[in-house]
Enzyme design. Structure first.
Site, PDB file in Angstrom:
ATOM      1  N   CYS A 292      45.613 103.449  31.976  1.00 53.60           N
ATOM      2  CA  CYS A 292      45.506 104.596  32.895  1.00 53.60           C
ATOM      3  C   CYS A 292      45.591 104.127  34.333  1.00 53.60           C
ATOM      4  O   CYS A 292      46.194 104.776  35.178  1.00 53.60           O
ATOM      5  CB  CYS A 292      44.175 105.309  32.711  1.00 53.60           C
ATOM      6  SG  CYS A 292      43.894 105.802  31.025  1.00 53.60           S
TER       7      CYS A 292
ATOM      8  N   VAL B 166      46.745 117.623  27.584  1.00 49.83           N
ATOM      9  CA  VAL B 166      45.621 117.817  26.658  1.00 49.83           C
ATOM     10  C   VAL B 166      44.318 117.983  27.447  1.00 49.83           C
ATOM     11  O   VAL B 166      43.459 118.786  27.065  1.00 49.83           O
ATOM     12  CB  VAL B 166      45.538 116.667  25.629  1.00 49.83           C
ATOM     13  CG1 VAL B 166      44.335 116.838  24.718  1.00 49.83           C
ATOM     14  CG2 VAL B 166      46.817 116.604  24.796  1.00 49.83           C
TER      15      VAL B 166
ATOM     16  N   LYS C  77      35.811 111.031  18.389  1.00 43.80           N
ATOM     17  CA  LYS C  77      37.107 111.277  17.741  1.00 43.80           C
ATOM     18  C   LYS C  77      38.082 110.246  18.305  1.00 43.80           C
ATOM     19  O   LYS C  77      38.594 110.401  19.408  1.00 43.80           O
ATOM     20  CB  LYS C  77      37.577 112.707  18.067  1.00 43.80           C
ATOM     21  CG  LYS C  77      38.418 113.365  17.000  1.00 43.80           C
ATOM     22  CD  LYS C  77      39.741 112.691  16.713  1.00 43.80           C
ATOM     23  CE  LYS C  77      40.790 112.983  17.753  1.00 43.80           C
ATOM     24  NZ  LYS C  77      42.032 112.183  17.541  1.00 43.80           N
TER      25      LYS C  77
ATOM     26  N   GLU D   1      39.461 112.069  32.255  1.00 42.24           N
ATOM     27  CA  GLU D   1      40.177 110.971  32.910  1.00 42.24           C
ATOM     28  C   GLU D   1      41.617 111.042  32.412  1.00 42.24           C
ATOM     29  O   GLU D   1      41.877 110.837  31.235  1.00 42.24           O
ATOM     30  CB  GLU D   1      39.515 109.637  32.570  1.00 42.24           C
ATOM     31  CG  GLU D   1      39.930 108.523  33.511  1.00 42.24           C
ATOM     32  CD  GLU D   1      41.062 107.695  32.970  1.00 42.24           C
ATOM     33  OE1 GLU D   1      42.244 108.104  33.164  1.00 42.24           O
ATOM     34  OE2 GLU D   1      40.789 106.655  32.348  1.00 42.24           O
TER      35      GLU D   1
ATOM     36  N   GLU E 195      53.723 109.635  35.213  1.00 46.87           N
ATOM     37  CA  GLU E 195      53.154 108.476  34.550  1.00 46.87           C
ATOM     38  C   GLU E 195      54.086 108.065  33.406  1.00 46.87           C
ATOM     39  O   GLU E 195      54.303 108.845  32.479  1.00 46.87           O
ATOM     40  CB  GLU E 195      51.765 108.835  34.015  1.00 46.87           C
ATOM     41  CG  GLU E 195      50.986 107.635  33.550  1.00 46.87           C
ATOM     42  CD  GLU E 195      49.580 108.010  33.094  1.00 46.87           C
ATOM     43  OE1 GLU E 195      49.423 109.053  32.433  1.00 46.87           O
ATOM     44  OE2 GLU E 195      48.646 107.248  33.389  1.00 46.87           O
TER      45      GLU E 195
HETATM   46  P1  ADP Z   1      49.035 110.687  24.135  1.00 45.89           P
HETATM   47  O1  ADP Z   1      50.003 111.815  24.352  1.00 45.89           O
HETATM   48  O2  ADP Z   1      49.220 109.576  25.084  1.00 45.89           O
HETATM   49  O3  ADP Z   1      48.894 110.246  22.718  1.00 45.89           O
HETATM   50  P2  ADP Z   1      46.845 112.484  24.091  1.00 45.89           P
HETATM   51  O4  ADP Z   1      46.248 113.093  25.304  1.00 45.89           O
HETATM   52  O5  ADP Z   1      47.689 113.330  23.219  1.00 45.89           O
HETATM   53  O6  ADP Z   1      47.613 111.214  24.581  1.00 45.89           O
HETATM   54  O7  ADP Z   1      45.721 111.833  23.176  1.00 45.89           O
HETATM   55  C1  ADP Z   1      44.476 111.370  23.621  1.00 45.89           C
HETATM   56  C2  ADP Z   1      43.410 111.812  22.634  1.00 45.89           C
HETATM   57  O8  ADP Z   1      43.387 113.241  22.622  1.00 45.89           O
HETATM   58  C3  ADP Z   1      43.643 111.404  21.181  1.00 45.89           C
HETATM   59  O9  ADP Z   1      42.382 111.099  20.576  1.00 45.89           O
HETATM   60  C4  ADP Z   1      44.228 112.655  20.561  1.00 45.89           C
HETATM   61  O10 ADP Z   1      43.986 112.744  19.174  1.00 45.89           O
HETATM   62  C5  ADP Z   1      43.468 113.736  21.298  1.00 45.89           C
HETATM   63  N1  ADP Z   1      44.131 115.046  21.332  1.00 45.89           N
HETATM   64  C6  ADP Z   1      45.459 115.304  21.331  1.00 45.89           C
HETATM   65  N2  ADP Z   1      45.686 116.633  21.337  1.00 45.89           N
HETATM   66  C7  ADP Z   1      44.467 117.247  21.357  1.00 45.89           C
HETATM   67  C8  ADP Z   1      44.016 118.602  21.373  1.00 45.89           C
HETATM   68  N3  ADP Z   1      44.868 119.616  21.377  1.00 45.89           N
HETATM   69  N4  ADP Z   1      42.691 118.836  21.400  1.00 45.89           N
HETATM   70  C9  ADP Z   1      41.812 117.810  21.410  1.00 45.89           C
HETATM   71  N5  ADP Z   1      42.171 116.520  21.376  1.00 45.89           N
HETATM   72  C10 ADP Z   1      43.467 116.217  21.343  1.00 45.89           C
END
Ligand code: ADP
Length: 478
Positions: free
Chosen positions: A280, A228, A171, A246, A379
């Protein structure tokens, strides 16, 4: 405008719903991507199991390696096109995107070579027994990757999983799906059986959450935000599956007066401005021995002022940030620094002809940041370096360890005893002495402690995360 489809079970899948691709360099919409949800994720996971039960499961380890080497060669063949796509999609300078393509290919090559070299043990046990261990793939593994280094992160996450014989469901981040789909096309051309390599495009809360909580996956890897990451681990807990997280860092670089200060300064600036600080492992704090603090930060400031920010195609020191949300985040931190009266020691500049409506910020060096200030604790994920004075080794270790994170650290000194003492004392997954980042380091185990997550990616060690040890005990008598 092109609608990019997801890749599930060897087919290019439209869902009826889409979301836009926004070019960070000028804010324009350049295409649309299929918006997958729980139904597509379910289909992908089922396809993975079918592949494991069929052609992919029957593919011998050496052949898995051959397929992965073929994929790596195709990545190199299409390197220029992949670099252009990645650069436009993420907003990163083309030169950096070219280097990302090389690292992505390298992940597939490295783990291709390992595919037939992970073997178990025979264990001395009671008389009359032969006992051995076998590494078995988890089955179908989920991979949720972020938008900062899409090609690199995809290679890092899926290559060891494929090497161990898992089918993968990837994904990509919603901001940056294009090179993941391009890799799927190349995996198809390389000859991966259908269902072995699936890409579901969509939003985190939809496709991502559906993947993390799907009862059919045997492992989930996630790189992204701490918030997340906690949700992913909770979802994995409900299915009692292993998880690799990570979750970023606030990585310190400690500089002592006896170091090669010129090399230290050049590396420290690069380590926080590469990819506009959206890394990161960015070295986002510099802890400088008090007696050289003024001269060293003056050197850093000169280098910051020379930095130029422009569009991805302008290919300068920094591109834009990936999206409006990230720009807002970084701007909020910079506003906070000014509000709290922290000394702004230097800023870089925008190039003359930077396009309107891109998500640009100036690289910024901030001095004398109190160790408990949010800028020294959280961060930023942008090109913002905070400098602090330290009296000695003792104080350096305390401040280095004084955040919720523990991903990477750097120590600059010619006194190797001191370097090694700090390498032991600073809690992080990697520590560099007189260098930083080691140029990607596909071969070097990488991952966090504390709030930076757990599990190791990269290097040979990553392979063991994608398999379960089975102990086979045979009683045959004497
Ligand atoms: P950022 O806030 O820097 O965009 P995220 O942690 O939100 O970083 O995003 C990293 C990845 O996690 C992306 O592929 C995003 O689509 C996915 N993601 C975000 N929210 C969720 C969730 N609730 N469950 C699973 N994957 C998620």
């Amino acid at each position: 405008m092109t609608i990019h489809r997801a890749y599930i079970d060897g087919e290019w899948v439209a869902t009826g719903l889409t979301f836009p691709i926004i070019n960070p360099s000028d804010g324009s919409v350049t295409g649309h991507v299929a918006r997958c949800g729980a139904a597509e994720v379910d289909r992908a996971v089922r396809a993975g199991h079918a592949a494991r039960a069929g052609a992919w499961g029957a593919t011998e380890a050496a052949e898995r390696g051959r397929l992965m080497n073929r994929l790596a060669a195709l990545i190199r063949r299409d390197g220029e096109e992949l670099a252009r796509l990645e650069s436009e999609d993420v907003g990163k300078p083309l030169t950096l995107a070219r280097s990302d393509v090389g690292v992505c290919a390298r992940y597939f090559e490295y783990y291709a070579g390992a595919a037939d070299k992970v073997h178990g043990d025979t264990i001395p046990f009671q008389n009359g027994y032969t006992v051995m261990t076998v590494y078995e793939p988890h089955g179908v593994t989920g991979h949720i990757v972020p938008w900062n280094y899409p090609l690199q992160m995809t290679g890092r996450s899926v290559a060891p999983a494929l090497a161990m014989g898992n089918a993968i469901v990837l994904k990509p981040a919603e901001d940056t799906c294009l090179t993941a789909l391009a890799l799927a096309r190349l995996a198809e051309e390389a000859g991966f059986p259908k269902g072995a390599f699936n890409v579901v495009t969509g939003f985190g809360e939809e496709a991502g959450a559906a993947l993390a909580s799907h009862p059919g996956i045997g492992h989930i890897s996630f790189t992204g935000s701490h918030e997340v990451g906690v949700l992913i681990q909770a979802a994995a807990a409900r299915n009692t599956i292993p998880v690799t997280l990570e979750l970023g860092g606030k990585s310190p670089q400690v500089v002592f007066a006896d170091a090669d200060l010129d090399e230290a300064a050049a590396t420290i600036v690069k380590a926080i401005t590469q990819n506009a600080g959206q890394t990161c492992s960015a070295g986002s704090r510099v802890l400088v021995e008090e007696r050289i603090y003024d001269s060293f930060t003056a050197d850093l400031a000169g280098r910051f002022r020379a930095l130029r920010v422009g569009s991805a195609a302008q290919d300068l020191d920094l591109g834009p940030l990936v999206n409006a949300k990230q720009k807002q985040r970084v701007d909020t931190f910079l506003t906070m620094a000014r509000r709290d009266g922290l000394p702004i020691l230097a800023e870089g500049a925008f190039a003359g002809n930077v396009p309107q409506d891109g998500f640009y910020v100036k690289p910024t060096l901030i001095g004398d940041v109190p160790p408990d200030h949010p800028l020294a604790q959280q961060e930023v994920f942008g090109p913002v370096l905070v400098a602090m004075r330290v009296k000695d080794e003792e104080e350096a270790a305390a401040i280095a360890n004084g955040t919720p994170f523990g991903l990477v650290a750097g120590v600059w000194t010619r006194d190797m005893g001191r370097g090694l003492r700090l390498a032991h004392r600073i809690r992080s997954g990697q520590i560099f002495i007189n260098n930083y980042g080691a140029g990607g380091g596909v071969e070097l185990p990488f991952g966090g402690v504390k709030g930076s997550g757990h599990g190791r990616e990269k290097g040979f060690e990553a392979l063991y995360g994608f398999a379960a040890t089975k102990t086979v005990a045979i009683k045959h008598g004497l």
